[in-house]
Design a protein around this motif. Sequence first.
Motif, PDB file in Angstrom:
ATOM      1  N   VAL A  20       0.841  -1.200   0.000  1.00  0.00           N
ATOM      2  CA  VAL A  20       0.000   0.000   0.000  1.00  0.00           C
ATOM      3  C   VAL A  20       0.875   1.248   0.000  1.00  0.00           C
ATOM      4  CG1 VAL A  20      -1.638   1.344   1.395  1.00  0.00           C
ATOM      5  CG2 VAL A  20      -2.011  -1.118   1.072  1.00  0.00           C
ATOM      6  N   THR A  21       1.909   1.255   0.826  1.00  0.00           N
ATOM      7  CA  THR A  21       2.813   2.409   0.918  1.00  0.00           C
ATOM      8  C   THR A  21       3.464   2.696  -0.426  1.00  0.00           C
ATOM      9  OG1 THR A  21       3.246   1.934   3.252  1.00  0.00           O
ATOM     10  CG2 THR A  21       4.827   3.354   2.117  1.00  0.00           C
ATOM     11  N   CYS A  69      -1.920  16.034  13.234  1.00  0.00           N
ATOM     12  CA  CYS A  69      -2.135  16.216  11.795  1.00  0.00           C
ATOM     13  C   CYS A  69      -3.371  15.424  11.389  1.00  0.00           C
ATOM     14  CB  CYS A  69      -0.900  15.755  11.003  1.00  0.00           C
ATOM     15  SG  CYS A  69      -0.610  13.977  11.035  1.00  0.00           S
ATOM     16  N   PRO A  70      -3.866  15.631  10.170  1.00  0.00           N
ATOM     17  CA  PRO A  70      -5.029  14.857   9.718  1.00  0.00           C
ATOM     18  C   PRO A  70      -4.744  13.350   9.709  1.00  0.00           C
ATOM     19  CG  PRO A  70      -4.635  16.708   8.255  1.00  0.00           C
ATOM     20  CD  PRO A  70      -3.454  16.623   9.182  1.00  0.00           C
ATOM     21  N   VAL A  71      -5.768  12.583  10.035  1.00  0.00           N
ATOM     22  CA  VAL A  71      -5.686  11.118  10.064  1.00  0.00           C
ATOM     23  C   VAL A  71      -6.822  10.575   9.199  1.00  0.00           C
ATOM     24  CG1 VAL A  71      -5.835   9.071  11.522  1.00  0.00           C
ATOM     25  CG2 VAL A  71      -4.702  11.129  12.388  1.00  0.00           C
ATOM     26  N   ILE A  72      -6.486   9.703   8.253  1.00  0.00           N
ATOM     27  CA  ILE A  72      -7.492   9.129   7.351  1.00  0.00           C
ATOM     28  C   ILE A  72      -7.426   7.604   7.428  1.00  0.00           C
ATOM     29  CG2 ILE A  72      -8.245   8.888   4.945  1.00  0.00           C
ATOM     30  CD1 ILE A  72      -7.048  11.662   4.413  1.00  0.00           C
ATOM     31  N   ASN A  73      -8.607   6.980   7.553  1.00  0.00           N
ATOM     32  CA  ASN A  73      -8.719   5.528   7.541  1.00  0.00           C
ATOM     33  C   ASN A  73      -8.616   5.050   6.091  1.00  0.00           C
ATOM     34  OD1 ASN A  73      -9.430   2.849   7.621  1.00  0.00           O
ATOM     35  ND2 ASN A  73     -11.490   3.200   8.393  1.00  0.00           N
ATOM     36  N   ILE A  74      -7.649   4.183   5.811  1.00  0.00           N
ATOM     37  CA  ILE A  74      -7.480   3.676   4.443  1.00  0.00           C
ATOM     38  C   ILE A  74      -7.645   2.161   4.374  1.00  0.00           C
ATOM     39  CG2 ILE A  74      -6.023   5.615   3.752  1.00  0.00           C
ATOM     40  CD1 ILE A  74      -3.601   3.628   3.985  1.00  0.00           C
ATOM     41  N   ARG A  75      -8.351   1.595   5.330  1.00  0.00           N
ATOM     42  CA  ARG A  75      -8.532   0.144   5.380  1.00  0.00           C
ATOM     43  C   ARG A  75      -9.038  -0.463   4.059  1.00  0.00           C
ATOM     44  NH1 ARG A  75     -10.317  -3.407  10.349  1.00  0.00           N
ATOM     45  NH2 ARG A  75     -10.329  -5.397   9.278  1.00  0.00           N
ATOM     46  N   PRO A  76      -9.935   0.213   3.317  1.00  0.00           N
ATOM     47  CA  PRO A  76     -10.389  -0.380   2.048  1.00  0.00           C
ATOM     48  C   PRO A  76      -9.255  -0.673   1.062  1.00  0.00           C
ATOM     49  CG  PRO A  76     -11.868   1.398   2.692  1.00  0.00           C
ATOM     50  CD  PRO A  76     -10.687   1.441   3.631  1.00  0.00           C
ATOM     51  N   LEU A  77      -8.091  -0.016   1.223  1.00  0.00           N
ATOM     52  CA  LEU A  77      -6.968  -0.282   0.315  1.00  0.00           C
ATOM     53  C   LEU A  77      -6.357  -1.662   0.530  1.00  0.00           C
ATOM     54  CD1 LEU A  77      -5.113   3.172   0.228  1.00  0.00           C
ATOM     55  CD2 LEU A  77      -6.891   2.291  -1.295  1.00  0.00           C
ATOM     56  N   LEU A  78      -6.699  -2.318   1.646  1.00  0.00           N
ATOM     57  CA  LEU A  78      -6.213  -3.683   1.858  1.00  0.00           C
ATOM     58  C   LEU A  78      -6.782  -4.630   0.803  1.00  0.00           C
ATOM     59  CD1 LEU A  78      -6.415  -3.999   5.741  1.00  0.00           C
ATOM     60  CD2 LEU A  78      -4.337  -3.933   4.340  1.00  0.00           C
ATOM     61  N   LEU A  79      -8.011  -4.376   0.382  1.00  0.00           N
ATOM     62  CA  LEU A  79      -8.653  -5.228  -0.624  1.00  0.00           C
ATOM     63  C   LEU A  79      -8.514  -4.688  -2.038  1.00  0.00           C
ATOM     64  CD1 LEU A  79     -11.944  -6.140   1.272  1.00  0.00           C
ATOM     65  CD2 LEU A  79      -9.887  -7.533   0.988  1.00  0.00           C
ATOM     66  N   LEU A  81      -6.297  -1.699  -3.983  1.00  0.00           N
ATOM     67  CA  LEU A  81      -5.294  -0.634  -3.923  1.00  0.00           C
ATOM     68  C   LEU A  81      -5.759   0.658  -4.587  1.00  0.00           C
ATOM     69  CD1 LEU A  81      -2.003  -2.619  -4.632  1.00  0.00           C
ATOM     70  CD2 LEU A  81      -2.697  -1.544  -2.488  1.00  0.00           C
ATOM     71  N   ASP A  82      -6.761   0.576  -5.430  1.00  0.00           N
ATOM     72  CA  ASP A  82      -7.276   1.758  -6.115  1.00  0.00           C
ATOM     73  C   ASP A  82      -8.721   2.052  -5.722  1.00  0.00           C
ATOM     74  OD1 ASP A  82      -4.981   2.558  -7.647  1.00  0.00           O
ATOM     75  OD2 ASP A  82      -5.289   0.766  -8.873  1.00  0.00           O
ATOM     76  N   HIS A  83      -9.061   1.814  -4.460  1.00  0.00           N
ATOM     77  CA  HIS A  83     -10.414   2.058  -3.967  1.00  0.00           C
ATOM     78  C   HIS A  83     -10.751   3.545  -4.169  1.00  0.00           C
ATOM     79  CE1 HIS A  83     -13.586   2.621  -0.882  1.00  0.00           C
ATOM     80  NE2 HIS A  83     -13.959   1.431  -1.341  1.00  0.00           N
ATOM     81  N   PRO A  84     -11.701   3.841  -5.067  1.00  0.00           N
ATOM     82  CA  PRO A  84     -11.962   5.228  -5.469  1.00  0.00           C
ATOM     83  C   PRO A  84     -12.290   6.188  -4.327  1.00  0.00           C
ATOM     84  CG  PRO A  84     -13.097   3.707  -6.930  1.00  0.00           C
ATOM     85  CD  PRO A  84     -12.551   2.897  -5.800  1.00  0.00           C
ATOM     86  N   ALA A  85     -13.202   5.820  -3.442  1.00  0.00           N
ATOM     87  CA  ALA A  85     -13.599   6.741  -2.366  1.00  0.00           C
ATOM     88  C   ALA A  85     -12.444   7.032  -1.417  1.00  0.00           C
ATOM     89  CB  ALA A  85     -14.785   6.164  -1.596  1.00  0.00           C
ATOM     90  N   THR A  86     -11.631   6.033  -1.144  1.00  0.00           N
ATOM     91  CA  THR A  86     -10.488   6.222  -0.243  1.00  0.00           C
ATOM     92  C   THR A  86      -9.444   7.109  -0.892  1.00  0.00           C
ATOM     93  OG1 THR A  86     -10.910   4.051   0.743  1.00  0.00           O
ATOM     94  CG2 THR A  86      -8.733   5.022   1.118  1.00  0.00           C
TER      95      THR A  86
END
Length: 107
Positions: A20-21, A69-79, A81-86
Amino acid sequence: MPPYRISVIGGWCGNRLIMVTEHLAEKFEKSGFTCQVKSHSIWDHYSLPPTSSLVLQLLPAYTVADTGCPVINIRPLLLDLDHPATLEKIFAQIKADFASEAQPLQL
């Protein structure tokens, strides 16, 4: 202007954390954003991430109060990698941060 630092936070999903990184770093570069993107695993050692401009979390670990700083949940990227909403949330935050840094000082 200081470097824009992004910490990607993960846990036991170490291999996926790196994937993901690296994927996000490539997307930011292709989009013209100069960012330092680093992974931070809290699996074996829970500590605050390095000082960052933005924290992206694969698991809920920190709040804005913890990181400053801002914190964003990106868990959908586990399934996906190009999850549009995330990706939309991430890029909206980066664009807003870059726009605010580009503003001239008001005297």
